[in-house]
Design an enzyme around this catalytic site. Structure first.
Site, PDB file in Angstrom:
ATOM      1  N   SER A   1     -35.611   0.649  -2.517  1.00 36.63           N
ATOM      2  CA  SER A   1     -34.559  -0.351  -2.448  1.00 36.63           C
ATOM      3  C   SER A   1     -33.444   0.061  -3.401  1.00 36.63           C
ATOM      4  O   SER A   1     -33.705   0.544  -4.496  1.00 36.63           O
ATOM      5  CB  SER A   1     -35.122  -1.710  -2.876  1.00 36.63           C
ATOM      6  OG  SER A   1     -34.072  -2.559  -3.295  1.00 36.63           O
TER       7      SER A   1
ATOM      8  N   LYS B   1     -39.577  -0.934  -5.523  1.00 37.67           N
ATOM      9  CA  LYS B   1     -40.013  -1.154  -4.143  1.00 37.67           C
ATOM     10  C   LYS B   1     -40.287   0.093  -3.335  1.00 37.67           C
ATOM     11  O   LYS B   1     -39.663   1.125  -3.498  1.00 37.67           O
ATOM     12  CB  LYS B   1     -38.973  -2.010  -3.411  1.00 37.67           C
ATOM     13  CG  LYS B   1     -38.964  -3.426  -3.945  1.00 37.67           C
ATOM     14  CD  LYS B   1     -38.394  -4.394  -2.976  1.00 37.67           C
ATOM     15  CE  LYS B   1     -39.313  -4.628  -1.788  1.00 37.67           C
ATOM     16  NZ  LYS B   1     -38.637  -5.457  -0.805  1.00 37.67           N
TER      17      LYS B   1
ATOM     18  N   GLU C   1     -41.701  -1.029  10.232  1.00 35.49           N
ATOM     19  CA  GLU C   1     -40.789  -2.094  10.667  1.00 35.49           C
ATOM     20  C   GLU C   1     -39.979  -1.674  11.891  1.00 35.49           C
ATOM     21  O   GLU C   1     -39.817  -2.425  12.853  1.00 35.49           O
ATOM     22  CB  GLU C   1     -39.848  -2.475   9.524  1.00 35.49           C
ATOM     23  CG  GLU C   1     -40.577  -3.145   8.373  1.00 35.49           C
ATOM     24  CD  GLU C   1     -39.665  -3.337   7.165  1.00 35.49           C
ATOM     25  OE1 GLU C   1     -39.332  -4.478   6.870  1.00 35.49           O
ATOM     26  OE2 GLU C   1     -39.292  -2.337   6.533  1.00 35.49           O
TER      27      GLU C   1
ATOM     28  N   HIS D   1     -57.460 -15.531  13.860  1.00 33.01           N
ATOM     29  CA  HIS D   1     -56.485 -16.510  13.339  1.00 33.01           C
ATOM     30  C   HIS D   1     -55.886 -16.036  12.017  1.00 33.01           C
ATOM     31  O   HIS D   1     -55.459 -16.842  11.206  1.00 33.01           O
ATOM     32  CB  HIS D   1     -57.118 -17.893  13.133  1.00 33.01           C
ATOM     33  CG  HIS D   1     -57.913 -18.375  14.310  1.00 33.01           C
ATOM     34  ND1 HIS D   1     -57.383 -19.136  15.316  1.00 33.01           N
ATOM     35  CD2 HIS D   1     -59.215 -18.154  14.639  1.00 33.01           C
ATOM     36  CE1 HIS D   1     -58.313 -19.391  16.203  1.00 33.01           C
ATOM     37  NE2 HIS D   1     -59.438 -18.803  15.827  1.00 33.01           N
TER      38      HIS D   1
END
Ligand code: ARG
Length: 477
Positions: A277, A283, A290, A156
């Protein structure tokens, strides 16, 4: 190819629109191999003389060699050819004149495309299995490097119990063993040769179909010409196997994305697979993970497109089937690239063992082990669960872990607690109490790692084992 019956030319836009050469050029090697097998089969039936056969075979070889060395655009830009079958026919004719035309005796493009696609799926599936094996080996190498490092396992998405990092990595390897076995299962099922099926009813010449089948490494000729020319089940099976692979990749990618967040901090993303970024200088984005997560959409979409193409399609060949090649090629090429990159990405990952271990030491991840301790003292598990639950609640209220409670405090909940309780709930003891086949105890994981290569070779069909490819004992040992 079929102008005899027609008086009107095709509408020029339609003529362009219905072509498949812009994508089926990929099948040139398969088309050449199948054409050679067909040539030998019709020569054996007396349709070609020995010299004609030789001329056709060597012209086919020269076409293969020439276009393997040239950019694919040189194939698809051949304006007169409508598809790869036509392309080879034109090339053959330009090399050996009318002898080349004899090749099309006793065959139909319907059986040719069915044969080419089987060869393609068989080859690409084998290639992909090899790349999945490389990914699996990269996972195993990371598992070996992780040794007995621990991390939380989640259910979970809540911290559940500590496991070895190696155990988590090998879970993905397990999926890949199934994926490889699934590709091989599909390859075994598709491994029959449609050549000699004709357009739909079987060749009009008495051909020895077993010759062509053997020539192309197929197990046997297909058993029914209508099925053979109309069947694309093997494409659908393959695309579904690719879907599962992509889903496994996406689950792995998702965990890496999550574990690379500051909140988890379990893994350092390799810079070589990340981007910065343009707006936020600090970043490091998990672009590889992804995109890997996203590829499943395209690959599963291909499987859906293929399924929709087959739905309600009457027997046998219909031009609709041409349309199935695009999703097949897209999904195959995407899967091959993805698997290759996943191996390199996995090898480049660096885990933060301190963070992972620290995450195991808080949050009462040893509560199951603690309850098991009371079970060994004779309590039914239900009761032990309740008592440890009370101890956990007591600890939460005082911000103390179970190992930070004193014996006196613990004895409020059960008189069975003794000094050995504390050594039973260390991270090591908590891991090692899962000492069953498939469990995370260090000895079990060591054994799983030791067996990894043999099981991989078995799944690849490169090694016989007393166990089947996914590792279940099939015999009586
Ligand atoms: N390019 C066609 C395909 O991929 C080859 C078969 C054409 N057959 C036909 N009867 N028009 O499906």
């Amino acid at each position: 190819m079929w102008s005899g019956r027609f008086r009107e030319p095709l509408h020029p836009d339609f003529e362009q629109w219905q072509r498949s050469l812009s994508f089926d050029w990929r099948l040139l090697p398969q088309e050449i191999a199948a054409s050679k097998a067909h040539a030998r089969m019709i020569a054996a039936a007396g349709i070609l003389s020995g010299r004609e056969l030789e001329a056709i075979l060597s012209a086919l070889d020269s076409i293969a060699a020439e276009f393997a060395a040239r950019p694919p655009a040189d194939i698809w830009n051949r304006a007169e050819a409508e598809d790869v079958h036509h392309f080879v026919e034109l090339e053959l004719q330009s090399r050996i004149g009318d002898t080349g035309l004899k090749l099309h005796t006793g065959r139909s493009r319907n059986e040719q495309i069915a044969t080419d696609l089987r060869l393609y799926v068989r080859e690409q599936g084998g290639l992909l299995a090899g790349r999945l094996a490389a990914w699996s080996r990269a996972l195993a190498a990371q598992a070996a490097r992780a040794g007995e490092d621990t991390m939380p396992a989640y259910t979970h998405l809540q911290r559940a119990e500590p496991v070895l990092v190696a155990h988590w990595l090998l879970a993905y390897s397990e999926m890949l063993l199934r994926d490889i076995a699934r590709l091989n299962d599909g390859a075994a099922r598709l491994n029959c040769c449609p050549l000699g099926s004709g357009a739909v009813a079987g060749a009009t010449l008495r051909l020895d179909r077993a010759l062509a089948a053997a020539d192309l490494g197929f197990r046997a000729p297909t058993a029914n010409s209508m099925d053979a020319t109309g069947d694309r089940d093997f494409v659908l099976e393959f695309l579904h196997a690719l879907t599962l692979i992509a889903l496994h990749a996406s689950r792995f990618a998702e965990e890496i994305t999550l574990f690379a967040t500051a909140e988890f901090g379990f893994v350092d993303l390799p810079e070589s697979f990340s981007t910065g970024s343009s707006a936020m200088p600090q970043k490091k984005n998990p672009d590889f993970a992804e995109l890997a997560r996203a590829k499943a959409a395209r690959i599963e979409g291909a499987a859906q497109a293929a399924a929709m193409l087959l739905k309600g399609l009457p027997l046998a060949y219909n031009k609709d089937l041409q349309e199935m090649q695009i999703p097949l090629f897209t999904a195959t090429e995407e899967s091959l690239r993805l698997a290759e990159l996943l191996a390199a990405f996995t090898a480049a990952l660096r885990f933060n063992r301190e963070r992972m271990r620290a995450a195991c030491e808080t949050g009462y991840l040893n509560a199951m082990a603690a309850a098991t301790y009371l079970v060994h003292k004779g309590l039914p598990f239900r009761k032990a669960h309740e008592k440890i639950g009370q101890a956990v609640r007591y600890g939460i209220e005082r911000r103390r872990e179970l190992n930070e409670l004193t014996l006196e405090e613990l004895r409020q909940f059960d008189s069975g607690f003794e000094a050995d309780f504390f050594s039973s709930i260390t991270p090591e003891a908590t891991v090692n109490c899962h000492d069953v086949i498939g469990g995370t105890a260090a000895a079990r994981v060591r054994q799983a790692l030791a067996e990894h290569e043999d099981r991989l070779l078995a799944a690849l069909g490169q090694k016989a084992m007393g166990q089947n490819a996914i590792g279940w004992n099939s015999g009586n040992s």
